[in-house]
Every structure is written in C-alpha cells, then in structure tokens.
Write a protein that holds these residues in place. Sequence first.
Motif, mmCIF file in Angstrom:
data_model
loop_
_atom_site.group_PDB
_atom_site.id
_atom_site.type_symbol
_atom_site.label_atom_id
_atom_site.label_comp_id
_atom_site.label_asym_id
_atom_site.label_seq_id
_atom_site.Cartn_x
_atom_site.Cartn_y
_atom_site.Cartn_z
ATOM 1 N N ASP A 42 7.222 -89.491 -58.138
ATOM 2 C CA ASP A 42 8.178 -89.552 -57.025
ATOM 3 C C ASP A 42 8.936 -88.235 -57.001
ATOM 4 O O ASP A 42 9.656 -87.904 -57.946
ATOM 5 C CB ASP A 42 9.136 -90.727 -57.274
ATOM 6 N N CYS A 43 8.745 -87.469 -55.934
ATOM 7 C CA CYS A 43 9.344 -86.129 -55.903
ATOM 8 C C CYS A 43 10.878 -86.189 -55.865
ATOM 9 O O CYS A 43 11.547 -85.186 -56.085
ATOM 10 C CB CYS A 43 8.799 -85.321 -54.728
ATOM 11 N N ARG A 44 11.425 -87.369 -55.605
ATOM 12 C CA ARG A 44 12.895 -87.491 -55.621
ATOM 13 C C ARG A 44 13.424 -87.525 -57.057
ATOM 14 O O ARG A 44 14.623 -87.366 -57.269
ATOM 15 C CB ARG A 44 13.320 -88.760 -54.881
ATOM 16 N N ASP A 49 9.244 -84.259 -60.249
ATOM 17 C CA ASP A 49 9.066 -83.083 -59.377
ATOM 18 C C ASP A 49 8.736 -81.831 -60.186
ATOM 19 O O ASP A 49 8.146 -80.889 -59.657
ATOM 20 C CB ASP A 49 10.333 -82.869 -58.547
ATOM 21 N N GLU A 58 -1.307 -85.035 -53.529
ATOM 22 C CA GLU A 58 -0.144 -85.406 -52.716
ATOM 23 C C GLU A 58 -0.536 -86.482 -51.702
ATOM 24 O O GLU A 58 -1.429 -86.274 -50.884
ATOM 25 C CB GLU A 58 0.348 -84.147 -51.993
ATOM 26 N N ASN A 61 5.003 -86.855 -48.331
ATOM 27 C CA ASN A 61 6.056 -85.949 -48.809
ATOM 28 C C ASN A 61 6.924 -86.563 -49.914
ATOM 29 O O ASN A 61 7.833 -85.918 -50.425
ATOM 30 C CB ASN A 61 6.901 -85.415 -47.659
ATOM 31 N N ARG A 62 6.617 -87.798 -50.294
ATOM 32 C CA ARG A 62 7.344 -88.362 -51.432
ATOM 33 C C ARG A 62 6.459 -88.617 -52.653
ATOM 34 O O ARG A 62 6.808 -88.249 -53.761
ATOM 35 C CB ARG A 62 8.034 -89.674 -51.013
ATOM 36 N N TRP A 63 5.297 -89.221 -52.414
ATOM 37 C CA TRP A 63 4.466 -89.678 -53.538
ATOM 38 C C TRP A 63 3.281 -88.764 -53.815
ATOM 39 O O TRP A 63 2.606 -88.301 -52.906
ATOM 40 C CB TRP A 63 3.971 -91.102 -53.290
#
Length: 235
Positions: A42-44, A49, A58, A61-63
């Motif tokens: 999770d890039c959050r 990240d 990818e 844009n999140r996972w």
Amino acid sequence: MPAISPDKPYRVGRSRTGLGLFATKPIKKGAKIVRYFGPLLDCRKKKHDAIENKYLFELNNRWTIDGSVRKNIARYINHACKPNAESDVSARKRKVVIRAIKNIEPGEEINYDYGTDYFKAYLKPIGCKCAACEKKRKKKRAEARAEKVRLKAKAEKKALKKAEKQAAKAREELEQKQKQKLKQAAKQRLNGARSNGKLLNGHGGNVAAGQLIAAKPGIFAEPASTQGAEASASA
Ligand SMILES: [Zn+2]
C-alpha cells in the motif's frame, strides 16, 4: 531453480537474458498460464512505499504487488515487445494473471510486455534483448554492413576513376612531350637544311665569313701588344 509441479505446462530454464519460463505443453490462446503474486504493498504506508525492486507490479495508484518472492514463478517470465502472453490485471480483485494471447508450443519461451514504465526504467538503458528487438538489431547490423560494403565499393570506384584519369593525363602529357620533341627535331632538321642552303647560296656564308675576318685581327692584335709590353719590360 524452483520446483514446479509436472502438471504445470511450463518450466524455468535458461534464456538469452538469464532465466525464463518455457512452455512444456501446448498452451492454447486465451488460457491462463500462471498467477503473478506476492505481498500487496500500500503506497500510503511509508514502509511499503520505500520498497524498491524489479518485480513490483503496480495494480493502480495505491496497490502494488511485490513479486520478488521466490514462490512467484511468474517473475521468471521475461519481457518481450512482441509477446505471446499478457498480464491480465484485475485491480478490484488485486489479482494479476498471465494469459496466453497466442497458441504457445512446447519449448517456446513465455513472455509478456512489461509496459512502458518498466521498459524506460530498466530495458532501454541496456537495450531490450527480446526476440523482436534482437531481430531489429540484426536487421540494422546487416543494413549497416551492406551500407559499409556499398560505400567501400563507391570509394574504390572513385579511386579507380581517379587513377584512370591520372593515367590518361600522364599519357596525354607524355604524348604532348613526344610531339614537342618531334616538332623540335623536325625544326632542327629544317634549320640545318636552311643553313646549308644559305651556305650553298652564299648569303649566310658571307656574313659569317665577314665576322670571322673582323675578329681575326683583334685576336692577333692583343697577344701582339702584350708581347710587345713584355718585351719592353724585360728589356
Ligand atoms: Zn524488445
């Protein structure tokens, strides 16, 4: 190399870029080959990240799937610009499946297009080694070789032409010289005939004789005077 069940239609083997995945059985177009799997990142999350490797897939844009785990056999599949499989991405299910887009024969290497981002980051700097790109490079090399041969032949032709031109020029110069020599020889012969004629008719002979006559007294006069001086000195 990882252990793969003999039921599976593939094996890991040597490819031109290291290891690759090869068909061991015919795989029909559209058939699911293998799942691309690994921990979901999770890039959050800062920790997620920060992970960086060549096997990050990818989803959106999140996972991102971290496919670097050894059990992920799909990570052995190499990139190709004209592939026989594709990555079937279901972002909602967070699932990626590699699927055949052509009938694949046993022994054929399985590959899919990694996409523009991966290509730019990892393949472009070292040159893509997929079959299509190798073929393109081979063609370019053959064209370059043919061009080199063509240019060499052109240069040789030019050099030959130049040499021929120089030889022709030299020949012409030689001919000119010989012509001049012949002309001079003819002139000399003609002059001789003329002076002979003069001598014969007496005109030229008269002048020469007159000059000789005029010179004679001078020649004799000088030594005479010297003799005279010597004589007076010694006396
Ligand atoms: Zn390529």
